[in-house]
Write a protein that holds these residues in place. Sequence first.
Motif, PDB file in Angstrom:
ATOM      1  N   VAL B 153      -0.072   3.304  -3.968  1.00  0.00           N
ATOM      2  CA  VAL B 153      -0.932   2.269  -3.409  1.00  0.00           C
ATOM      3  C   VAL B 153      -1.582   1.541  -4.584  1.00  0.00           C
ATOM      4  O   VAL B 153      -2.218   2.155  -5.425  1.00  0.00           O
ATOM      5  N   GLN B 154      -1.329   0.249  -4.633  1.00  0.00           N
ATOM      6  CA  GLN B 154      -1.965  -0.561  -5.676  1.00  0.00           C
ATOM      7  C   GLN B 154      -3.111  -1.332  -5.057  1.00  0.00           C
ATOM      8  O   GLN B 154      -2.904  -2.154  -4.165  1.00  0.00           O
ATOM      9  N   GLY B 155      -4.329  -1.051  -5.499  1.00  0.00           N
ATOM     10  CA  GLY B 155      -5.481  -1.789  -4.994  1.00  0.00           C
ATOM     11  C   GLY B 155      -5.681  -3.060  -5.795  1.00  0.00           C
ATOM     12  O   GLY B 155      -5.073  -3.258  -6.845  1.00  0.00           O
ATOM     13  N   GLY B 156      -6.534  -3.923  -5.289  1.00  0.00           N
ATOM     14  CA  GLY B 156      -6.792  -5.181  -5.975  1.00  0.00           C
ATOM     15  C   GLY B 156      -7.741  -5.014  -7.150  1.00  0.00           C
ATOM     16  O   GLY B 156      -8.626  -4.156  -7.139  1.00  0.00           O
ATOM     17  N   VAL B 157      -7.509  -5.800  -8.181  1.00  0.00           N
ATOM     18  CA  VAL B 157      -8.410  -5.849  -9.322  1.00  0.00           C
ATOM     19  C   VAL B 157      -8.813  -7.306  -9.476  1.00  0.00           C
ATOM     20  O   VAL B 157      -7.976  -8.197  -9.365  1.00  0.00           O
ATOM     21  N   GLN B 158     -10.076  -7.566  -9.697  1.00  0.00           N
ATOM     22  CA  GLN B 158     -10.487  -8.957  -9.801  1.00  0.00           C
ATOM     23  C   GLN B 158     -11.445  -9.157 -10.961  1.00  0.00           C
ATOM     24  O   GLN B 158     -12.495  -8.518 -11.015  1.00  0.00           O
ATOM     25  N   LEU B 159     -11.052 -10.036 -11.890  1.00  0.00           N
ATOM     26  CA  LEU B 159     -11.997 -10.497 -12.905  1.00  0.00           C
ATOM     27  C   LEU B 159     -13.016 -11.338 -12.176  1.00  0.00           C
ATOM     28  O   LEU B 159     -12.679 -12.117 -11.291  1.00  0.00           O
ATOM     29  N   TRP B 178      -2.652 -13.299  -8.818  1.00  0.00           N
ATOM     30  CA  TRP B 178      -1.749 -12.178  -9.080  1.00  0.00           C
ATOM     31  C   TRP B 178      -1.958 -11.060  -8.073  1.00  0.00           C
ATOM     32  O   TRP B 178      -1.024 -10.614  -7.414  1.00  0.00           O
ATOM     33  N   PHE B 179      -3.215 -10.635  -7.917  1.00  0.00           N
ATOM     34  CA  PHE B 179      -3.464  -9.495  -7.034  1.00  0.00           C
ATOM     35  C   PHE B 179      -3.535  -9.899  -5.574  1.00  0.00           C
ATOM     36  O   PHE B 179      -3.184  -9.134  -4.683  1.00  0.00           O
ATOM     37  N   LEU B 183       1.575  -9.897  -6.317  1.00  0.00           N
ATOM     38  CA  LEU B 183       1.972  -8.485  -6.280  1.00  0.00           C
ATOM     39  C   LEU B 183       2.519  -8.080  -4.920  1.00  0.00           C
ATOM     40  O   LEU B 183       3.372  -7.200  -4.820  1.00  0.00           O
ATOM     41  N   HIS B 184       2.024  -8.744  -3.869  1.00  0.00           N
ATOM     42  CA  HIS B 184       2.528  -8.429  -2.526  1.00  0.00           C
ATOM     43  C   HIS B 184       3.999  -8.799  -2.409  1.00  0.00           C
ATOM     44  O   HIS B 184       4.778  -8.102  -1.779  1.00  0.00           O
ATOM     45  N   LEU B 185       4.336  -9.924  -3.029  1.00  0.00           N
ATOM     46  CA  LEU B 185       5.742 -10.338  -3.038  1.00  0.00           C
ATOM     47  C   LEU B 185       6.583  -9.273  -3.728  1.00  0.00           C
ATOM     48  O   LEU B 185       7.637  -8.874  -3.251  1.00  0.00           O
ATOM     49  N   HIS B 186       6.068  -8.792  -4.871  1.00  0.00           N
ATOM     50  CA  HIS B 186       6.816  -7.767  -5.606  1.00  0.00           C
ATOM     51  C   HIS B 186       6.969  -6.501  -4.773  1.00  0.00           C
ATOM     52  O   HIS B 186       8.033  -5.886  -4.737  1.00  0.00           O
ATOM     53  N   ALA B 187       5.874  -6.114  -4.115  1.00  0.00           N
ATOM     54  CA  ALA B 187       5.929  -4.888  -3.310  1.00  0.00           C
ATOM     55  C   ALA B 187       6.964  -5.045  -2.200  1.00  0.00           C
ATOM     56  O   ALA B 187       7.764  -4.155  -1.940  1.00  0.00           O
ATOM     57  N   PRO B 193       5.797  -4.549 -11.051  1.00  0.00           N
ATOM     58  CA  PRO B 193       5.120  -4.090 -12.251  1.00  0.00           C
ATOM     59  C   PRO B 193       3.695  -3.749 -11.846  1.00  0.00           C
ATOM     60  O   PRO B 193       2.939  -4.635 -11.475  1.00  0.00           O
ATOM     61  N   LEU B 194       3.329  -2.484 -11.851  1.00  0.00           N
ATOM     62  CA  LEU B 194       2.010  -2.100 -11.339  1.00  0.00           C
ATOM     63  C   LEU B 194       0.914  -2.623 -12.241  1.00  0.00           C
ATOM     64  O   LEU B 194       1.129  -2.927 -13.408  1.00  0.00           O
ATOM     65  N   GLY B 195      -0.281  -2.722 -11.687  1.00  0.00           N
ATOM     66  CA  GLY B 195      -1.437  -3.079 -12.493  1.00  0.00           C
ATOM     67  C   GLY B 195      -1.925  -1.843 -13.244  1.00  0.00           C
ATOM     68  O   GLY B 195      -1.585  -0.709 -12.901  1.00  0.00           O
ATOM     69  N   GLY B 196      -2.767  -2.052 -14.245  1.00  0.00           N
ATOM     70  CA  GLY B 196      -3.204  -0.940 -15.101  1.00  0.00           C
ATOM     71  C   GLY B 196      -4.234  -0.047 -14.459  1.00  0.00           C
ATOM     72  O   GLY B 196      -4.419   1.100 -14.883  1.00  0.00           O
ATOM     73  N   ASN B 197      -4.915  -0.534 -13.433  1.00  0.00           N
ATOM     74  CA  ASN B 197      -5.897   0.349 -12.802  1.00  0.00           C
ATOM     75  C   ASN B 197      -6.013   0.065 -11.322  1.00  0.00           C
ATOM     76  O   ASN B 197      -5.364  -0.846 -10.804  1.00  0.00           O
ATOM     77  N   THR B 198      -6.836   0.897 -10.655  1.00  0.00           N
ATOM     78  CA  THR B 198      -6.916   0.898  -9.205  1.00  0.00           C
ATOM     79  C   THR B 198      -5.519   1.100  -8.620  1.00  0.00           C
ATOM     80  O   THR B 198      -5.180   0.586  -7.573  1.00  0.00           O
ATOM     81  N   VAL B 199      -4.732   1.895  -9.374  1.00  0.00           N
ATOM     82  CA  VAL B 199      -3.396   2.220  -8.893  1.00  0.00           C
ATOM     83  C   VAL B 199      -3.391   3.718  -8.569  1.00  0.00           C
ATOM     84  O   VAL B 199      -3.963   4.520  -9.302  1.00  0.00           O
ATOM     85  N   PHE B 200      -2.825   4.040  -7.426  1.00  0.00           N
ATOM     86  CA  PHE B 200      -2.823   5.425  -6.944  1.00  0.00           C
ATOM     87  C   PHE B 200      -1.384   5.873  -6.712  1.00  0.00           C
ATOM     88  O   PHE B 200      -0.635   5.184  -6.033  1.00  0.00           O
TER      89      PHE B 200
END
Lengths: 536, 415
Positions: B153-159, B178-179, B183-187, B193-200
């Motif tokens: 599960v990839q959660g959203g990350v937001q600057l 992106w988030f 990323l939904h398209l990729h999923a 390509p997963l994000g660096g954090n909030t990834v489970f």
Amino acid sequence: MNVASTVLDIAKRPPKPAVPRRPGRSPTWLGPVAVLLPTLAVLAVQAVNIGGWPIANDDEGTYLSQAWAVQHGHGLAHYTYWYDHPPLGWLQIAMMSWLPGLFASSAHVLTASLRVVMLPVTAASCLLLYLLARRLGLPRWAGSLAVLLFGLSPLSVSLQREVLLDNFAVLWILAAMVLCASPRRDLWQHTAAGVAAGVAVLSKETIIVLLPALALLLWQRSHPSTRKFSLAGAASGFTLILALYPLYALLKNELLPGHGHVSLWGGLKFQMSRAGGGSLLSPGSANRQMLDSWLYYDKVLLLGGLVAALLLLARRPMRPIALAVALLALTAIRPGYLPSMFVIQALPFLALALAGVAERVVTLVQRAVTPVGRVMPAARQPLRLAAVALVGLLATGLVAPHWYHGDRIAVTAHANDGYDRAAQWLRTHISDPAHAQVAVDDVLWMDLVRDGLRPGIGAIWFYKLDLDPAVAGLLPHGWQDLDYIVSSPTVRQPSNTRLTTVQTALAHSTVVASFGSGTDLIEIRQIVTLPATEGP
Amino acid sequence: MFLFAMAFGTLWWMMYAWRTPENLAETRFTEPDGTQGLFFSLLVPARHEQAVLAHTVGRLLESRYSDYEVLVIVGHDDPGTTAVAQEVAARHPERVRVVVDTHEVKSKPKALNTALPYCRGEVVGVFDAEDQVHPSLLGHVDHAFRSTDVAVVQGGVQLINFTSSWYSLRNCMEYFFWFRSRLHLHARHGFIPLGGNTVFVRSRVLRDIGGWDPDCLAEDCDLGVRLSSAGARVVVAYDADMVTREETPDSLYGLLKQRTRWNQGFLQVYRKREWTRLPTLNQRLLARWTLGNPFLQAFAGLVIPLGIALALLAEVPVGIALISFAPLLPALVTVAFEAVGLHDFGVQYGMRVRSWHYVKLVLGSPFYQMVLSAAAMRAVWREMRGQHGWELTHHVGAHLNEPDIRVPCEVRSEG
């Protein structure tokens, strides 16, 4: 691999929910039949005698000549392109120019036989109109009715046959509306709708008055959660396509007026400042005469459609269509310049409005007979059909005699006899086409080029003698360099008296052949040169 | 024409989530059912981040979820961060543990691998030391795992600090698109390509695949590609209330370095060719496009100025000149959508976006593209010269001053 075995068996993405099929849905072939039959009927009526009626129009000749120039690599026009209209309309004609070759006969003046290019445009417009009707929630029969009203009105038959930019603009604005009303509410379809609207405006600029109707449709048909993006997509698609036109002018250094060149600004100023035709409401004004000529062809579609549109303003799904009619009507009512083909842009929406009201009437009648159906269930279906049939009969009785008369003229009359024979005379009597110089109106120009006269300087648009310095420069002795000038209704228009070279040429010429009579008279006049000593 | 295709393709994918209302609805977390099922191990690699670490772990400890542990990974040569980590661990011995990474050359993937054997949870989650995590996030992730049975599960990350500088505005928008969307398209297409954090990730899957690649500069992307190639299913969920909030790099040079690292990482993943094992051609094309993007961007960075110079200086026919403007069309549509995105961003995060910000967004576009192109060229250059060192991004806590996560979601998640 281990991981694969642990995760590959995880269920695939859940399938998209299928559109629920209502029980007792009619067969799938019904849709195509409902659109193809009326479209074929329209095509049949419009194709028969397409070159014979109505009389070839100077504008048709202009656009076809310019399309010819595009096709033969002379740029956007065979004379200096002066931004009178955006060029996308005749670029489209040029793209279809392979088509007439398959069908054209030498029986008619070339401009009239090239009208074949309008048949696919009409066919596409019919298909799009049906699709739009369906997407607005009208039943199939109402969609078919809209197509028939749109294509069979005597007004439509005469105007849609003609090679006019408005017909292309209508095609693209219908495409834009169909895309806006997409049931998928797809961002890219909405963006494409903006692009289509841009193409429509670049085909004929006057269609821009319909933008509010298009925007309303998009607002209604987009979903609140994605509406912002849909509007931005449509707006940027529209703006960017439209921006290509000034960009073209800018790259040619013709955006703003300057010494020794035409400009987009100048072209716009000319169109905006064309002499107004007076109010539609004051009898005898030019605009009123225009309206009367439209009404002569068909009152049903024009007046009936207008009333229908006003009624439909109250119904949300049909409101954008009603708004489109209202916008066009308001534009026509204002006292400014009103082009004779302006009504073309209203035809699909008038037809749609009438079909929409017919649908309401049928629904109301059906509702009225429902209590009877409750008492006698067996009578329900026949009663409903009877309601549709009754409305249909009434409508047909009202429309058919009037339309039959108009359409019969359209498929049998020979309005272009004069032009046909004039073209034939020129073909047989110009002995040395490569060196001949003949001034003609735009209708005959294509024939002269086909006969081998040099485009632009051998075959000459009459008004370029006075208005285009480049043409005057190529005729050192002015009108005396001409061999013939053909006097047609266009040449004799009152506004052309200011063209001094043309008037002098007419004065110094004798009639060698004439065709037709009255206002339709076409005279081929040979120039009588004065002795050289007299000088110009 | 190539540039047109590139700009058009990017635009097409960028707008995936907003393409239809259904797409947009799919990108949210589904509401949890109130029960808990999984035990989480949350990894927080921290390096020279004593300034923000305590706050971050503090936020993690505010979670409304009960079954989880936090593992802070510190370097043996970083006494400052270690002290902060140990202090927190001493205050919460039942929740927080400190793992010391003793690798001579440090990197994030090495740190994560060091901690993996100590994880007791069924799911491993990764956070950065400066992250602000929402208290309800774990409940939602738990629900996502249990209701869909996915591997990741990839959660959203937001600057979030969009007012800090001209480039932070664009950087925030980049994350937003992106988030929120890409990323939904990729999923959905099975290459992510997963994000660096909030990834489970399910620990079992993570261990089976051998953890992170210690030598890759984009270990997150690499993990995503390897999992995708193995057929793992991923869900991405973006919910404005639930995203992990981060800050942009604190200087333009920092952004350039960070982006160089990512780009170089993408190139490394590309060269590992793990993606060629993806089952379908479409997935492989998407992978080739995504991973090769630094190359394409570097190429565009070289060609676009050349094209502009040619159009201005050389005499070309009007038709050719018009065609040379074609790539500009999708680029301008992109800017229009970004402006709408900025409005949406402001609405979703309850932040006031002023008209000046829209102007900055539009005017900054070409310059930001130049920075990205420069980073792409730098990445290609470094990769060709064999420079694989890790350039760390510094964090000063600029996002901690932004308005806090709003209340409505808390009411909702408990109701």
